[in-house]
Scaffold this motif. Structure first.
Motif, PDB file in Angstrom:
ATOM      1  N   ILE A 477      47.312 -26.707  59.271  1.00 36.72           N
ATOM      2  CA  ILE A 477      48.736 -26.633  59.604  1.00 36.72           C
ATOM      3  C   ILE A 477      49.040 -27.402  60.880  1.00 36.72           C
ATOM      4  O   ILE A 477      50.061 -28.103  60.973  1.00 36.72           O
ATOM      5  N   GLN A 478      48.165 -27.298  61.885  1.00 35.58           N
ATOM      6  CA  GLN A 478      48.353 -28.056  63.124  1.00 35.58           C
ATOM      7  C   GLN A 478      48.312 -29.562  62.854  1.00 35.58           C
ATOM      8  O   GLN A 478      49.135 -30.318  63.370  1.00 35.58           O
ATOM      9  N   GLN A 479      47.357 -30.006  62.060  1.00 34.27           N
ATOM     10  CA  GLN A 479      47.212 -31.440  61.802  1.00 34.27           C
ATOM     11  C   GLN A 479      48.387 -31.985  60.996  1.00 34.27           C
ATOM     12  O   GLN A 479      48.928 -33.051  61.321  1.00 34.27           O
ATOM     13  N   VAL A 480      48.789 -31.281  59.957  1.00 34.08           N
ATOM     14  CA  VAL A 480      49.933 -31.740  59.169  1.00 34.08           C
ATOM     15  C   VAL A 480      51.208 -31.674  60.012  1.00 34.08           C
ATOM     16  O   VAL A 480      52.055 -32.579  59.954  1.00 34.08           O
ATOM     17  N   ASN A 517      56.789 -41.728  52.139  1.00 29.23           N
ATOM     18  CA  ASN A 517      57.115 -43.133  51.898  1.00 29.23           C
ATOM     19  C   ASN A 517      56.719 -44.017  53.070  1.00 29.23           C
ATOM     20  O   ASN A 517      56.451 -45.208  52.900  1.00 29.23           O
ATOM     21  N   GLU A 518      56.655 -43.419  54.277  1.00 30.09           N
ATOM     22  CA  GLU A 518      56.280 -44.190  55.462  1.00 30.09           C
ATOM     23  C   GLU A 518      54.788 -44.496  55.488  1.00 30.09           C
ATOM     24  O   GLU A 518      54.377 -45.577  55.921  1.00 30.09           O
ATOM     25  N   ILE A 519      53.970 -43.572  55.001  1.00 27.86           N
ATOM     26  CA  ILE A 519      52.521 -43.786  55.150  1.00 27.86           C
ATOM     27  C   ILE A 519      51.851 -44.351  53.903  1.00 27.86           C
ATOM     28  O   ILE A 519      50.748 -44.882  54.001  1.00 27.86           O
ATOM     29  N   PHE A 592      43.354 -33.604  50.785  1.00 27.63           N
ATOM     30  CA  PHE A 592      43.280 -34.737  49.865  1.00 27.63           C
ATOM     31  C   PHE A 592      43.978 -36.002  50.384  1.00 27.63           C
ATOM     32  O   PHE A 592      43.509 -37.109  50.139  1.00 27.63           O
ATOM     33  N   LEU A 593      45.085 -35.840  51.107  1.00 25.08           N
ATOM     34  CA  LEU A 593      45.804 -37.008  51.615  1.00 25.08           C
ATOM     35  C   LEU A 593      45.402 -37.350  53.043  1.00 25.08           C
ATOM     36  O   LEU A 593      45.483 -38.502  53.467  1.00 25.08           O
ATOM     37  N   ASN A 594      45.015 -36.341  53.809  1.00 24.51           N
ATOM     38  CA  ASN A 594      44.554 -36.495  55.192  1.00 24.51           C
ATOM     39  C   ASN A 594      45.487 -37.379  56.021  1.00 24.51           C
ATOM     40  O   ASN A 594      45.074 -38.380  56.598  1.00 24.51           O
ATOM     41  N   PRO A 595      46.764 -37.012  56.108  1.00 24.18           N
ATOM     42  CA  PRO A 595      47.700 -37.846  56.879  1.00 24.18           C
ATOM     43  C   PRO A 595      47.371 -37.904  58.361  1.00 24.18           C
ATOM     44  O   PRO A 595      47.751 -38.852  59.046  1.00 24.18           O
ATOM     45  N   PHE A 596      46.648 -36.923  58.868  1.00 26.20           N
ATOM     46  CA  PHE A 596      46.275 -36.887  60.276  1.00 26.20           C
ATOM     47  C   PHE A 596      45.333 -38.040  60.630  1.00 26.20           C
ATOM     48  O   PHE A 596      45.202 -38.402  61.800  1.00 26.20           O
ATOM     49  N   ALA A 597      44.683 -38.613  59.608  1.00 26.03           N
ATOM     50  CA  ALA A 597      43.762 -39.722  59.860  1.00 26.03           C
ATOM     51  C   ALA A 597      44.494 -41.025  60.186  1.00 26.03           C
ATOM     52  O   ALA A 597      43.873 -41.957  60.714  1.00 26.03           O
ATOM     53  N   ARG A 598      45.784 -41.084  59.894  1.00 30.64           N
ATOM     54  CA  ARG A 598      46.538 -42.292  60.229  1.00 30.64           C
ATOM     55  C   ARG A 598      46.703 -42.399  61.738  1.00 30.64           C
ATOM     56  O   ARG A 598      47.188 -41.487  62.404  1.00 30.64           O
TER      57      ARG A 598
END
Length: 608
Positions: A477-480, A517-519, A592-598
């Motif tokens: 939750i913190q990362q997202v 859509n941004e990532i 699965f998407l790991n948006p925090f890795a961007r």
């Protein structure tokens, strides 16, 4: 024989010369709330760290300054501050009436707080602590720094790869030649709607807090009449409910923390009054102001039973340092403004994405001088503190905390609160350790790596008051939340506003579509094809994950269904047609998407 004697003398002289220079990776100057946390975190991140403090205690304002009732971050205790708070509560837990509820203010005696901090630092590997060690000078040494301090009355040089200025008044950055500002910023400068039209040099008052003890009704602990005492200065207290003030100032062991506003023990200053050459005279006047308050309480209001304690080993038994709310502020890589608190998601910069700490402290407005602007803050929300606000502009490997952070005056009133600074110090320590571990400088910081280290040590990035650090999905939750994919929701109560994650509420397509859509370049194709409804379903999420990760949709759904309660421990039933909850979305998206890795830069902009 003479040659041997001369050789021994030469060797001893050389040894003495070498002993005058100490080398360390990270040097934290100032053992206040932020400094001690920064040093602990840097050392726990396996970096050789030294902490120097000019006084006899660790803790700064909250111990040496007597500010020992802490309301800030009581709903957001995390990391090192939570560790300190737990130690304090365990110490006082056996005492009848001590409040240990989750969001109760933290209350302790200054000496106890200092002793607990010493006990914590004594157990930390890679950390050396030097007390009674004043800072005297700093100069550049390549990408690092050469610092002069005084140990046992003698000048000693410390060579450090990175320096943290955690002094109460920003003395290190001032000596390093960093651009500093003070007082109210103008509206034209900051573009803050609440800022006054014109800048002023006025800063918040300082206070010499006093710790008084009730020695019993029949006792008389009246102090000698202070120099220059004028009873009229404290006249407003005659119409004040003193018993009510004392009840709110209660400490363990029949003690009280006296930090009262208006005509009590606030003392008006400007930043010029707090310059090194003017401090002694300024602080002397402020001490007399507080001694006069004590004398007034005892002689005019009849509280002779309230007397000074011997907690502080000073001639007048007042704290070692005053409680300082504000001074000069550094020019940093970014300057945090009020809009970063009220509207973090709608600004061009996305500083919340670079968060290294959180705060829920209310902004103070402590001015006893007539004519100081009074700001009508709307309900003040909890917020994230960006990394760039502690990184000094145009100076490699110099980080700053306390009153010298790169923030506007209107932000300063909240961010310098001691418990907030202890929370922030952990993020600063992780930042310092990053530079050493990766053999780089503050010009090349990667917020996501630093944030990962903070989370590893149970720190907090997003101020979600409804998600405890012990929550099984806390990290997801913190990362997202730090990406902005799911935004915090403000809930106003009186003059403040909590920021909540609301994990059991459903996800609306409109809130996640812009970020997705941004990532992901293919995201808009999926939305055009699937055209999800107003509420995003579990099936929509699995379909999106399959499209972006190229996983077989049927296998993904079967695997997720099987793991729904056994692996993810979700309490709801698996149903692809049901709207997905924010908790479920955060956990699955994080995995699965790991948006925090961007990667993001210090403005929060996504980096390809």
């Amino acid at each position: 024989m003479l040659k041997k004697f001369l050789l021994i003398c030469l060797l001893l002289k050389c040894s003495a010369g070498f002993a005058e220079t100490i080398r360390t990776d990270v040097l934290v100057i100032g053992g206040g709330a932020s400094g001690v946390a920064a040093a602990i975190q840097s050392a726990r991140s396996k970096v050789k760290t030294m902490l120097i403090e000019q006084g006899p205690w660790l803790g700064g304002s909250m111990t040496s300054g007597g500010m020992c009732i802490l309301e800030g971050n009581r709903n957001l205790a995390s990391g090192i501050y939570a560790e300190f708070r737990n130690h304090v509560r365990e110490f006082y837990k056996p005492r009848l009436g001590y409040d240990t509820t989750r969001n109760a203010p933290l209350v302790f005696e200054p000496y106890t707080g200092a002793a607990i901090l010493k006990k914590i630092t004594d157990t930390v590997k890679n950390l050396t602590v030097k007390m009674n060690t004043p800072f005297t000078a700093i100069k550049k040494d390549g990408t690092g720094w050469e610092v002069t301090v005084t140990i046992d009355g003698k000048p000693v040089t410390i060579k450090a790869k990175l320096v943290v200025d955690a002094t109460e008044l920003g003395d290190v950055v001032a000596d390093a030649g960093v651009l500093l500002t003070s007082g109210f910023d103008s509206r034209a400068d900051t573009k803050e709607a609440l800022a006054p039209p014109n800048a002023t040099n006025q800063i918040q008052d300082i206070s010499y807090i006093t710790i008084l003890k009730d020695y019993g009704r029949s006792t008389d602990h009246t102090i000698p009449k202070p120099e220059g005492y004028n009873a009229a200065q404290y006249g407003c207290l005659k119409s004040t409910d003193i018993k009510k003030l004392l009840a709110s100032a209660k400490l363990p062991n029949d003690k009280y923390m006296i930090k009262w506003a208006d005509c009590a023990n606030q003392y008006s200053v400007t930043s010029d009054d707090l310059k090194p050459e003017n401090r002694e005279a300024t602080f002397r006047k402020a001490r007399l102001r507080t001694l006069g308050l004590i004398y007034y309480l005892q002689t005019e209001l009849g509280y002779k039973n309230l007397g000074l304690t011997d907690d502080f080993k000073t001639p007048d038994h007042l704290p070692y340092i005053p409680f300082i709310r504000e001074n000069r502020r550094s020019a940093g890589v970014v300057r945090m403004m009020l809009d970063d608190i009220y509207t973090p998601y709608s600004r061009g910069s996305k500083l919340y994405r670079t968060s290294i700490a959180v705060s829920d402290a209310m902004p103070g407005q402590h001015y006893s001088v007539a004519g100081a602007p009074q700001i009508s803050y709307p309900p003040f929300p909890a917020y994230s503190i960006p990394l760039g606000a502690v990184v000094v502009k145009d100076q490699d490997n110099l980080l700053v905390t306390e009153k010298a952070m790169s923030v506007t005056h209107l932000v300063n009133g909240s961010i310098t609160y001691p418990s907030v600074q202890m929370t922030l110090g952990q993020g600063v320590g992780a930042t310092a350790a990053y530079c050493i571990f990766f053999e780089t400088t503050t010009k090349n910081l990667q917020p996501r790596v630093i944030q990962g280290e903070i989370l590893d040590f149970k720190g907090m990035l997003m101020p979600f008051a409804d998600i405890k650090t012990t929550d099984r999905d806390y990290r997801a939750i913190q990362q997202v939340g730090a990406t902005g994919m799911l935004q915090g929701i403000q809930k106003t109560t009186g003059n403040s506003a909590q920021v909540l994650f609301v994990p059991d509420s459903t996800v609306h397509t409109a809130e996640i579509k812009p970020f997705l859509n941004e990532i992901y370049s293919r995201s808009f194709l999926w939305f055009n094809k699937e055209n999800p409804g107003e509420l995003f379903t579990i099936g929509n999420l699995l379909s999106y994950i399959s499209e972006m990760t190229l996983r077989d949709p049927r296998n993904l759904q079967l695997e997720t269904q099987k793991a729904w309660k056994t692996y993810y421990h979700f309490t709801t039933d698996f149903n692809p047609n049901r709207p997905v909850t924010r908790r479920e979305f955060a956990v699955l998206a994080n995995r699965f998407l790991n948006p925090f890795a961007r990667k993001v830069d210090l403005s929060g902009k996504l980096v390809n």
